[in-house]
Structures are given as C-alpha cells and as structure tokens.
Design a protein around this motif. Structure first.
Motif, short mmCIF file in Angstrom:
data_model
loop_
_atom_site.label_atom_id
_atom_site.label_comp_id
_atom_site.label_asym_id
_atom_site.label_seq_id
_atom_site.Cartn_x
_atom_site.Cartn_y
_atom_site.Cartn_z
N GLY A 148 0.83 -1.20 0.00
CA GLY A 148 0.00 0.00 0.00
C GLY A 148 0.86 1.25 0.00
O GLY A 148 2.09 1.20 0.12
N GLY A 149 0.22 2.38 -0.17
CA GLY A 149 0.97 3.63 -0.22
C GLY A 149 0.59 4.43 -1.44
O GLY A 149 -0.52 4.29 -1.98
N THR A 150 1.54 5.25 -1.90
CA THR A 150 1.26 6.17 -3.00
C THR A 150 2.35 6.13 -4.04
O THR A 150 3.54 6.22 -3.71
CB THR A 150 1.12 7.61 -2.47
N LEU A 151 1.95 5.99 -5.28
CA LEU A 151 2.84 6.21 -6.43
C LEU A 151 2.40 7.52 -7.05
O LEU A 151 1.29 7.61 -7.59
CB LEU A 151 2.73 5.07 -7.43
N GLU A 152 3.22 8.53 -6.95
CA GLU A 152 2.87 9.85 -7.48
C GLU A 152 3.70 10.14 -8.72
O GLU A 152 4.93 10.03 -8.70
CB GLU A 152 3.09 10.94 -6.45
N LEU A 153 3.02 10.50 -9.79
CA LEU A 153 3.67 10.81 -11.06
C LEU A 153 3.40 12.26 -11.40
O LEU A 153 2.25 12.69 -11.45
CB LEU A 153 3.13 9.90 -12.17
N ILE A 154 4.46 13.02 -11.58
CA ILE A 154 4.34 14.42 -11.98
C ILE A 154 4.35 14.46 -13.50
O ILE A 154 5.32 14.05 -14.14
CB ILE A 154 5.50 15.28 -11.42
N LEU A 155 3.26 14.95 -14.10
CA LEU A 155 3.10 14.93 -15.56
C LEU A 155 3.22 16.32 -16.15
O LEU A 155 2.97 17.33 -15.50
CB LEU A 155 1.73 14.34 -15.94
N ASP A 156 3.57 16.36 -17.43
CA ASP A 156 3.57 17.60 -18.20
C ASP A 156 3.29 17.25 -19.65
O ASP A 156 3.23 16.07 -20.03
CB ASP A 156 4.89 18.34 -18.05
N GLU A 157 3.14 18.29 -20.47
CA GLU A 157 2.77 18.07 -21.87
C GLU A 157 3.95 17.67 -22.75
O GLU A 157 3.75 17.10 -23.81
CB GLU A 157 2.10 19.32 -22.43
N LEU A 158 5.15 17.99 -22.31
CA LEU A 158 6.34 17.64 -23.08
C LEU A 158 7.13 16.57 -22.34
O LEU A 158 7.17 16.57 -21.11
CB LEU A 158 7.20 18.87 -23.32
N PRO A 159 7.76 15.66 -23.05
CA PRO A 159 8.45 14.55 -22.38
C PRO A 159 9.73 14.98 -21.66
O PRO A 159 10.44 15.88 -22.11
CB PRO A 159 8.78 13.60 -23.53
N ASN A 160 9.97 14.32 -20.53
CA ASN A 160 11.28 14.39 -19.88
C ASN A 160 12.05 13.18 -20.36
O ASN A 160 11.88 12.08 -19.87
CB ASN A 160 11.12 14.38 -18.36
N LYS A 161 12.90 13.38 -21.33
CA LYS A 161 13.58 12.27 -21.99
C LYS A 161 14.70 11.67 -21.15
O LYS A 161 15.25 10.63 -21.51
CB LYS A 161 14.10 12.71 -23.36
N GLU A 162 14.99 12.31 -20.02
CA GLU A 162 16.03 11.80 -19.14
C GLU A 162 15.47 10.89 -18.05
O GLU A 162 16.18 10.07 -17.50
CB GLU A 162 16.80 12.97 -18.49
N TRP A 163 14.17 11.10 -17.73
CA TRP A 163 13.63 10.31 -16.62
C TRP A 163 13.58 8.82 -16.99
O TRP A 163 13.02 8.43 -18.01
CB TRP A 163 12.20 10.76 -16.28
N GLY A 164 14.22 8.02 -16.14
CA GLY A 164 14.24 6.57 -16.33
C GLY A 164 15.17 6.09 -17.42
O GLY A 164 15.23 4.89 -17.70
N LYS A 165 15.93 7.01 -18.01
CA LYS A 165 16.76 6.65 -19.17
C LYS A 165 17.80 5.60 -18.84
O LYS A 165 18.06 4.68 -19.64
CB LYS A 165 17.42 7.90 -19.74
N ASN A 166 18.42 5.73 -17.69
CA ASN A 166 19.52 4.83 -17.32
C ASN A 166 19.12 3.85 -16.23
O ASN A 166 19.96 3.34 -15.50
CB ASN A 166 20.73 5.65 -16.88
N ALA A 167 17.83 3.60 -16.12
CA ALA A 167 17.34 2.75 -15.03
C ALA A 167 17.72 1.29 -15.23
O ALA A 167 17.80 0.79 -16.35
CB ALA A 167 15.83 2.88 -14.94
N GLU A 168 17.95 0.62 -14.12
CA GLU A 168 18.19 -0.82 -14.11
C GLU A 168 16.90 -1.52 -13.68
O GLU A 168 16.17 -1.03 -12.82
CB GLU A 168 19.32 -1.17 -13.14
N THR A 169 16.64 -2.67 -14.25
CA THR A 169 15.45 -3.41 -13.83
C THR A 169 15.70 -4.06 -12.48
O THR A 169 16.85 -4.41 -12.15
CB THR A 169 15.10 -4.50 -14.86
N PRO A 170 14.66 -4.22 -11.67
CA PRO A 170 14.83 -4.90 -10.37
C PRO A 170 15.35 -6.32 -10.57
O PRO A 170 15.05 -6.98 -11.56
CB PRO A 170 13.42 -4.90 -9.80
N THR A 171 16.12 -6.79 -9.64
CA THR A 171 16.67 -8.15 -9.69
C THR A 171 16.09 -8.97 -8.54
O THR A 171 15.83 -8.44 -7.46
CB THR A 171 18.20 -8.14 -9.61
#
Length: 749
Positions: free
Chosen positions: A725-748
């Motif tokens: 439980g809890g909160t997943l908060e996503l801050i949205l806008d009309e133009l993409p943030n092309k850096e967000w999540g770009k270098n993310a690793e998948t959970p292991t």
C-alpha cells in the motif's frame, strides 16, 4: 442531555455514512457489456451476463450486436464464447415445426444489458424476456401478452432429454461431447443437468402447464388464462439432477427475480468498486470498468456446494475449496493472472490449486482447461508462467511440488506440436531437445509428422520462443524451490530462442532440420495466419516475444539505442501490401499501427519495451495512443479477439499506469495513467494510490515519480511495494522528460 447526545451521535453516524458514500462511487454504472460486440475482423466480444467468476453464464445466441434476430436464449454457457446449451425460444399460439425454427426479432433500443441483468423486447410477438444470474442458478422472466397461448421451447445442441416432475417443475439433461485432435484423439462425454420450476410474480407455483418431450425437444405451454408474467427458475449441475435440485434449494427456493437482480448487482459492486478513479473522461471510465468486468468472466468455480465434477478424470470429487476451470492460458498468463495477484490473491491461489488438481487428475498440467478437460489449443505450455509468477508473489496455498512435477512433465515428456499439448513426446520434440529449436519444413516440403495439425501447421518460431520462456519459468521455479541441479539443467534452455535469431533480417527466422534458414518474406509468408512459420502474427510481432530475456534481446538488436530505433520502426513499418491482401493471411493481426498489432496477445508487452531501451517517454506516448485509438466505449471498442479477459487486462493495467511485462518477475512497468487518481483497495485494508494530477490527453509525460514521497528514477515498481500500500505519485507535463528513467536498471530477484 441524553436526547442531545443521541442526536449528536446520529448526526456523526450520518455524516460518516455520507463521507463513505461520497468517497466511493458506484462504478457499475460504467459497465457496458455491448462494448466490442462487433468484431473488427474475427469473433465478437459477447455480452455475457454472469456473476464474477461463477459457473452460470448467459448471452443471447446471435451473430453479433448488429443482428436484430435472436436464435435462442441458452440456460447455460458451458465454455467461453460458445453458443450455450439447452437453447430456449418463446412463442405464442400452437407449437408447430416452424415454431422451433423461428428467430426472435428485437429492437436494440429496447434492450437492457448489465452483467447482473438482461432484458429485451421481442417486437413481433410483444413478449419481454428478462434474465438474472445466480451462482449455479438463474431466473428468466417472461412477460407475455394476455389472452394468448404461451410456449417455452427447449432444444439441445447435443442429445437432450426433458421430463416433467410435477405440475410446475421439470428436469432437463444434455449430453456434452468433446473430441480431442490428432492421432491420440479421444472422445470425452459429460452431462449438464437442470432442475426448473415455473412460478408467478408472487413466487407461487404456476399449475396446469402442458409438458411435451419429443426428439431432443422439450416444450412447456400455458393456456390463455395463465397469468401474463411467467418466471422460469432453474439451477444447473454437472453432477446430477439431484444436485441441480440441491443447487436450486440453496439459491432460489425463497428468492425472487428482483432479489436475484439486487444481489447480483451487489456482487458486481464488490469487485468493480475495488478500484476507484478520479479524472478521465466518461468514455475512459466506461472503457476501463467494462474491461475490468471482462477480467472476471473466467476462470469459473464449478464446485457445487461441497462437490464438483471434474472433466479431467470423469469423477465427482468432494471438496470445500473452489474448483476453477475455463481458461485460455496462452491469452491470460500475460496480464489477466498477474492482475488477479493484486486484486484478489486468495482467488489466484485457488486457481493455482485447481490447476494442480487438474494435473493430478489427468496426468498433464493443462494449458486451456475447460469444463470437459484440457482443450488442445495454440502452442507452448504457459501454465508454467502462472506458477512462477504466483510463487514469487507469495501465493503458495497449494501443492507446489506437485505443480512443479506437472510443469516439468509437460516440457520433458510432452509434445511441442501446436494444438497437441498433453500428448506424448514425438521425434520432432527429440530434435528440439537436442538442437534447441523447432524445425520448419523446407519450402515446398510435405509434412512428415502424422500428429501435426493440417491447418495449424508447425509454427516453428513461436513454438521455439514460447518453449524457451516455459523452460525459463521452470528453471526459475526450480531455483525458488532449491532444486539446484534442475536449475542448472533447465536454465540454458531459456536461451534456445537465440537459435532462430537472424542478424541479417534482425528477426527470428525459421530453420529447417538441416540448420538452414528459410528464405521467406517475414511480413507475408506462411499461409493462413502465417502458421507455417509463425502463428496469427507475422515475424515482426514475434521479433519481440522474449519477455524473459529482454537484456539478451537488446544485445541481439545491437544495444539499447539500436533496439529503440528498431522498435520505432515496428510502429512505422508499412504493411507492404494492400489491406485486402494483408487480411488474407493476417486476419488475426488487427488493430494495426505499422507492423504492431494491438489486437493480438503477443503484442501487449511491446510498447513497454521502451522502458528497457532507455526511452520510457516513448512507452508513455505509445500506451496512451493505443488506449485512445483502439479501445473505444462502443460496439467496435475491442480491436481483436478479447478472449475472456486476455485483452482487457491490458486496458485495466495500462489505464492505471502499470503493466507486468515479464510474468514470473514480481515487478511492473510504469507508464502514464489515464486517470488523475486511481485507488486500488488491497487485502488487509491496504490501499495503493496512483496519483497523476492533471492527467489528460496532452498532459501525459512523466517528469518525476515518487513512491511514498521518495523520488524514484526507474520506471518500475515491485509487487511488494504495491501490496504494501501507499502512494505512487507521477508528476506529468505536456512535453516529455527524456532523461527520466533513461539509465534505469530493472529490479533483480
């Protein structure tokens, strides 16, 4: 003073009630079973009337929504999408041979369709037919014209017999025969039994009915003097007439039509209102909640108050635990079963237990478990997937060792020939185990394997990819169970898919038994459904069908940037032919965007692969586009064969901003949700809120993300985080943030 205290207390209770009522909207009003009732190309999505995951189902027998003629109203739909058994008509006047053939004409605008209530008006005969489902029972209400002889006619799809028990009750029995395919074919037989009573609107017996049984037909007639409202109350059993009567006594003895409608609506309120949304359009809510309703059509509990008939050994078993059947695992392992691990873990536990029992009873772990037994359909053994997925999410209330035994037997002793699952291993399977791929015939070569289906063909690429995933699932389960030697033995088989990767084509291309590539056009070759080489989809779809090893696929494609560019190409690549040519072989590939097919299951995870290629903003763009274009709230609103929750689970997940790309790994991809706020009521009173303030058609790109106030830079959330439980908060806008999540690793794990 005492009066004042009581008054204040009453006001507090009243305010509390008002707060709860305002906080939780009744979302059943958004469910519209007619959405998708006209197919884009193949089979329509039928307006099934039933309670969540319960045995009794009905939908009017007709071609699709557009038709204004009903062939029959069945007493029971045994298997998903089938026309139903003990098919019923109503008529006026004397019963003649023509009465049995007459279709019933309706006016669409006078039809009411809810999951818990159906009503239509037979406009030529001035008869209103209404229906309300129970668990193992149902009630039909007929409103006939006065001063006319009234008839209810029953005819079986197979052998059917009927008999009257008294002045107002009767029994029906229909034989259900299913024949499996191939050289190991067998005929399975089971029976459906009905106990029925005829009542008036005061729940009193209607006496004086005339019963007539003849040549697999059964009719009930009433004189002109009989009351115009007739209620047919009945219960169904797969065990016996006696059990059907027990089911009737438990559910309908003191229950009238309106009470059944009310209790049915409450059952749907319970599951529908588990997810509350704010924001979005009326159309998006209708699409979302109708999709959620579809995910509850299957599996079905056929336990009849302490005992159930199993088509897997032909025996009646005693059990206080539900026994679930009717699943098409090739369609539902991808999203439907994972959705259930969140919304109702106990239900999913019972389904895993049912699969395990089916293996014990039949000797094979089923892949398309129906009431009558396993239906040999599609390819691979993806029941392996739901066990590793459930086990890693803490669902273990079943015999896991027995389940492992069944999964292993399927993959080691069973054949990989499409539409032959659950039959013994063949020489062509020996080839797969030795060489690591399923061989194609040479171009122009005649089939040499007598077990091969003449229409379904070999499907060498999807078989190889699917079995690779199944071996990965088996190996991962072995690892979880501490079976180290099994893990070492089976884990390498998860890489078999690489044996068909053609680096020149950058696609999976079939090979013959000599190891030679076939020179084919991967867009159009393979005959009907491309089945000589692929299955229902062409090579461009199957290029991405490696959900268990996205890292390995990325390497084959030349790294993340090259993989991203290739995925862009998929959505933009032209058909390469006229549409009328494309649909000669590609009739299953519907909802096209370039070479991407929204209307077929192997495509569902594809738009989420951008999350792994360093471009999550493109996942956000694509998923929102696909939901908006292909899932509308009208009769054309399903882009392909919905398959009893298989496709609509994609809608439910994606609309909430989540998706399980790899069943078996306990985490979910994050995308842009449709709604500003989604609240999932979890077990133990916990809640997950997905907040996306200002979410709209244009405001869809994630700028930042937070889980319980802590910023995350990865487009993934674990199952454990969701269920806590809890909160997943996503801050949205009309133009993409092309850096967000770009270098993310998948959970292991």
């Amino acid at each position: 003073m005492q009066i004042i205290k009581k008054t204040i207390g009453f006001i507090i209770i009243l305010l509390g009630t008002l707060v709860v009522s305002f906080a939780q909207e009744d979302n059943t009003k958004y469910i519209d079973p007619t959405i998708g009732n006209v197919a884009r190309f193949l089979v329509p999505t039928y307006p099934t009337i039933h309670l969540p995951n319960q045995m009794l189902r009905m939908f009017p027998v007709k071609k699709d929504y557009i038709s204004d003629q009903v062939d029959a109203f069945p007493l029971q739909v045994v298997t998903h999408r089938s026309a139903g058994i003990m098919q019923m008509k109503v008529s006026l006047g004397e019963v003649t041979n023509a009465s049995w053939q007459q279709k019933m004409n309706i006016d669409h605008d006078l039809e009411v369709v809810n999951p818990w209530f159906y009503s239509t008006y037979l406009i030529d005969d001035d008869i209103r037919v209404s229906f309300a489902p129970g668990v193992k029972s149902a009630i039909y209400k007929f409103e006939f014209p006065t001063d006319r002889k009234k008839n209810i006619l029953f005819r079986g799809k197979g052998e059917m017999e009927g008999k009257s028990n008294s002045n107002n009750s009767f029994a029906l029995k229909e034989k259900i025969v299913y024949k499996t395919r191939g050289i190991f074919s067998e005929t399975r037989t089971m029976y459906a039994y009905v106990y029925a009573e005829l009542c008036d609107e005061n729940n009193k017996p209607i006496l004086g009915a005339e019963f007539n049984a003849n040549d697999q037909k059964f009719s009930v007639s009433f004189s002109e003097k009989t009351a115009s409202k007739v209620y047919l109350k009945y219960a169904v059993s797969y065990i016996s007439h006696e059990q059907a009567k027990i089911n009737f006594e438990k559910e309908l003895k003191e229950t009238g039509f309106e009470e059944l409608v009310t209790s049915g609506k409450k059952a749907w309120e319970k599951v529908t209102n588990q997810i509350q949304v704010k924001g979005g359009t009326e159309a998006q809510k209708r699409t979302f909640y109708t999709a959620l309703y579809r995910t509850y059509e299957r599996m079905l509990d056929v336990n009849e108050y302490g005992k159930y008939f199993s088509g897997y050994d032909g025996q009646v078993h005693e059990s206080k635990r539900p026994f679930y059947v009717d699943d098409w695992i090739w369609d539902t392992y991808r999203a439907t079963h994972p959705l259930r691990t969140i919304l109702n873990p106990e239900l999913q536990n019972d389904m895993l237990n049912s699969y395990t029992l089916m293996y014990e009873q039949s000797g094979w772990m089923p892949t398309f478990p129906q009431v009558h037994g396993n239906h040999m359909c599609m390819n691979s053994y993806h029941s392996a997937s739901i066990f590793i997925d459930g086990y890693r999410k803490g669902l273990r209330d079943y015999d896991i060792e027995k389940a492992y035994e069944g999964i292993e037997k399927n993959l080691i002793e069973g054949t990989f020939i499409p539409w032959r699952q659950g039959t013994p291993r063949r020489p062509i399977d020996d080839f797969y185990h030795e060489k690591g791929y399923f061989p194609s015939l040479k171009i122009g070569e005649k089939e040499t394997e007598p077990q091969m289906d003449g229409f379904e063909k070999r499907q060498p690429v999807p078989v190889t990819l699917g079995i690779s995933y199944d071996f990965w699932s088996l190996a991962e389960l072995a690892k979880e169970l501490g079976k180290k030697e099994d893990y070492k033995k089976y884990a390498p088989k998860g890489n078999d898919y690489k044996n068909l990767w053609n680096s020149s084509h950058r696609l999976f291309i079939p090979k013959d038994e000599d190891g030679n590539w076939l020179d084919i056009d991967s867009k159009r070759d393979g005959g009907k459904g491309y089945r000589e080489y692929y299955d229902e989809n062409n090579g461009w779809t199957y290029a991405w069908d490696v959900p268990h090893d996205i890292e390995g696929l990325t390497e084959l494609l030349g790294g993340k940037e090259a993989a991203e560019a290739r995925l862009d190409q998929l959505f933009r690549e032209p058909l390469g032919m006229r549409k009328n040519e494309f649909y000669v072989n590609g009739s299953n590939s519907t909802g096209m965007v370039g070479q991407f097919s929204m209307g077929n299951e192997p495509s569902f995870h594809i738009p989420y692969l951008y999350n792994y290629f360093g471009a999550p903003w493109k996942t956000q763009k694509r998923t929102r586009f696909l939901l908006d274009v292909w899932f509308k709230d009208n009769i054309f609103g399903i882009p392909g064969d919905e398959d009893g929750g298989g496709m609509t689970a994609f809608v439910v997940f994606s609309s909430m901003g989540l998706y399980p790309v790899t069943p078996g790994l306990p985490f979910y991809d994050i995308t842009s949700p449709v709604f500003e706020e989604t609240t999932i009521n979890l077990s133990e009173g916990k809640k997950l809120k997905v907040i996306a303030k200002g979410a709209s058609r244009t405001k869809k790109y994630i700028q930042k993300a937070f889980i319980n106030g802590e910023e995350i830079t990865s487009p993934f959330i674990t199952h454990e985080q969701i269920m806590a439980g809890g909160t997943l908060e996503l801050i949205l806008d009309e133009l993409p943030n092309k850096e967000w999540g770009k270098n993310a690793e998948t959970p292991t794990f």
